[in-house]
Motif scaffolding. Structure first.
Motif, PDB file in Angstrom:
ATOM      1  N   ARG A 171      -0.772  27.253   3.206  1.00  0.00           N
ATOM      2  CA  ARG A 171       0.672  27.104   3.055  1.00  0.00           C
ATOM      3  C   ARG A 171       0.976  25.898   2.178  1.00  0.00           C
ATOM      4  O   ARG A 171       0.100  25.155   1.810  1.00  0.00           O
ATOM      5  CB  ARG A 171       1.315  26.923   4.434  1.00  0.00           C
ATOM      6  CG  ARG A 171       1.099  28.105   5.315  1.00  0.00           C
ATOM      7  CD  ARG A 171       1.663  28.031   6.701  1.00  0.00           C
ATOM      8  NE  ARG A 171       2.392  26.843   7.076  1.00  0.00           N
ATOM      9  CZ  ARG A 171       2.812  26.596   8.283  1.00  0.00           C
ATOM     10  NH1 ARG A 171       2.563  27.448   9.237  1.00  0.00           N
ATOM     11  NH2 ARG A 171       3.481  25.510   8.568  1.00  0.00           N
ATOM     12  N   ARG A 182      10.291  29.613   9.434  1.00  0.00           N
ATOM     13  CA  ARG A 182       9.255  28.693   9.913  1.00  0.00           C
ATOM     14  C   ARG A 182       9.794  27.341  10.347  1.00  0.00           C
ATOM     15  O   ARG A 182       9.271  26.731  11.265  1.00  0.00           O
ATOM     16  CB  ARG A 182       8.233  28.442   8.803  1.00  0.00           C
ATOM     17  CG  ARG A 182       7.186  29.467   8.720  1.00  0.00           C
ATOM     18  CD  ARG A 182       6.017  28.963   7.895  1.00  0.00           C
ATOM     19  NE  ARG A 182       5.082  30.055   7.761  1.00  0.00           N
ATOM     20  CZ  ARG A 182       4.550  30.450   6.621  1.00  0.00           C
ATOM     21  NH1 ARG A 182       4.853  29.821   5.518  1.00  0.00           N
ATOM     22  NH2 ARG A 182       3.722  31.455   6.592  1.00  0.00           N
ATOM     23  N   HIS A 183      10.792  26.853   9.641  1.00  0.00           N
ATOM     24  CA  HIS A 183      11.208  25.465   9.820  1.00  0.00           C
ATOM     25  C   HIS A 183      12.572  25.292  10.461  1.00  0.00           C
ATOM     26  O   HIS A 183      13.127  24.200  10.418  1.00  0.00           O
ATOM     27  CB  HIS A 183      11.174  24.746   8.471  1.00  0.00           C
ATOM     28  CG  HIS A 183       9.837  24.780   7.820  1.00  0.00           C
ATOM     29  ND1 HIS A 183       8.739  24.120   8.325  1.00  0.00           N
ATOM     30  CD2 HIS A 183       9.406  25.436   6.709  1.00  0.00           C
ATOM     31  CE1 HIS A 183       7.696  24.349   7.552  1.00  0.00           C
ATOM     32  NE2 HIS A 183       8.065  25.142   6.567  1.00  0.00           N
ATOM     33  N   PRO A 220      13.916  20.349   2.732  1.00  0.00           N
ATOM     34  CA  PRO A 220      12.571  20.544   2.184  1.00  0.00           C
ATOM     35  C   PRO A 220      12.252  19.508   1.119  1.00  0.00           C
ATOM     36  O   PRO A 220      13.140  19.013   0.429  1.00  0.00           O
ATOM     37  CB  PRO A 220      12.636  21.947   1.580  1.00  0.00           C
ATOM     38  CG  PRO A 220      14.067  22.145   1.259  1.00  0.00           C
ATOM     39  CD  PRO A 220      14.833  21.398   2.308  1.00  0.00           C
ATOM     40  N   GLU A 245      10.103  33.371  -0.273  1.00  0.00           N
ATOM     41  CA  GLU A 245       9.752  31.994   0.064  1.00  0.00           C
ATOM     42  C   GLU A 245      10.867  31.308   0.850  1.00  0.00           C
ATOM     43  O   GLU A 245      10.618  30.663   1.863  1.00  0.00           O
ATOM     44  CB  GLU A 245       9.432  31.197  -1.208  1.00  0.00           C
ATOM     45  CG  GLU A 245       8.150  31.588  -1.876  1.00  0.00           C
ATOM     46  CD  GLU A 245       6.925  31.351  -1.016  1.00  0.00           C
ATOM     47  OE1 GLU A 245       6.920  30.396  -0.200  1.00  0.00           O
ATOM     48  OE2 GLU A 245       5.961  32.121  -1.146  1.00  0.00           O
ATOM     49  N   ASN A 295      10.557  30.237   4.728  1.00  0.00           N
ATOM     50  CA  ASN A 295      10.698  28.831   5.096  1.00  0.00           C
ATOM     51  C   ASN A 295      11.793  28.632   6.138  1.00  0.00           C
ATOM     52  O   ASN A 295      11.631  27.826   7.058  1.00  0.00           O
ATOM     53  CB  ASN A 295      10.979  27.973   3.864  1.00  0.00           C
ATOM     54  CG  ASN A 295       9.743  27.743   3.033  1.00  0.00           C
ATOM     55  OD1 ASN A 295       8.616  28.014   3.463  1.00  0.00           O
ATOM     56  ND2 ASN A 295       9.929  27.247   1.829  1.00  0.00           N
TER      57      ASN A 295
END
Length: 139
Positions: free
Chosen positions: A102, A60-61, A91, A53, A57
């Motif tokens: 998601r 992706r970010h 986050p 995870e 993340n």
């Protein structure tokens, strides 16, 4: 990769991953191998899920190299994933709708870890989690 297995005050390892999808299974593999070496294999399933995870993340970010660190000391397993994107946002947990694919990663962190958090770094942000263990293998 820097591995300090059997260090006097605990075990730790760290490395950097390229910002590509192959980094996720590489991080899981490294986690599995370290936990086996540290006598913590019973925690592999949860740790690998949460590592997946965090690394996903970060991919992706953010952008840029991903720094990964895993340590075990005093019955506490800690994982930290740091990205190198100064524009990335910290986050925040939100509720995913039933039909969304998601948005459940931070909820998993809340459910499965004893604690987690995030902080700004010089180059971006770090997100971490900790798992308590009943293993006293680290004398």
């Amino acid at each position: 990769m820097n591995a300090l297995l059997g260090a006097p005050y605990g075990q730790e390892t760290s490395c950097s991953f390229a910002p590509e999808s192959a980094s996720v299974p590489q991080a899981r593999h490294l986690t599995r191998a370290c936990l086996a070496d540290w006598g913590l294999h019973e925690h592999s399933t949860v740790a690998e899920l949460l590592v997946s995870e965090l690394v996903t993340n970060a991919l992706r970010h953010s952008r840029g190299t991903i720094r990964f660190a895993l340590s075990f000391q005093d019955g506490l397993l800690r994982c930290e994933v740091e990205d190198a994107d100064p524009d990335s946002l910290l986050p925040r947990a939100c509720r995913a709708r039933d039909d969304e694919e998601r948005g459940r990663g931070l909820h998993l962190l809340e459910l499965l870890s004893c604690c987690w958090g995030s902080a700004r770094t010089t180059d971006g942000k770090a997100v971490w989690f900790e798992l308590t263990t009943a293993n006293a293998a680290e004398a």
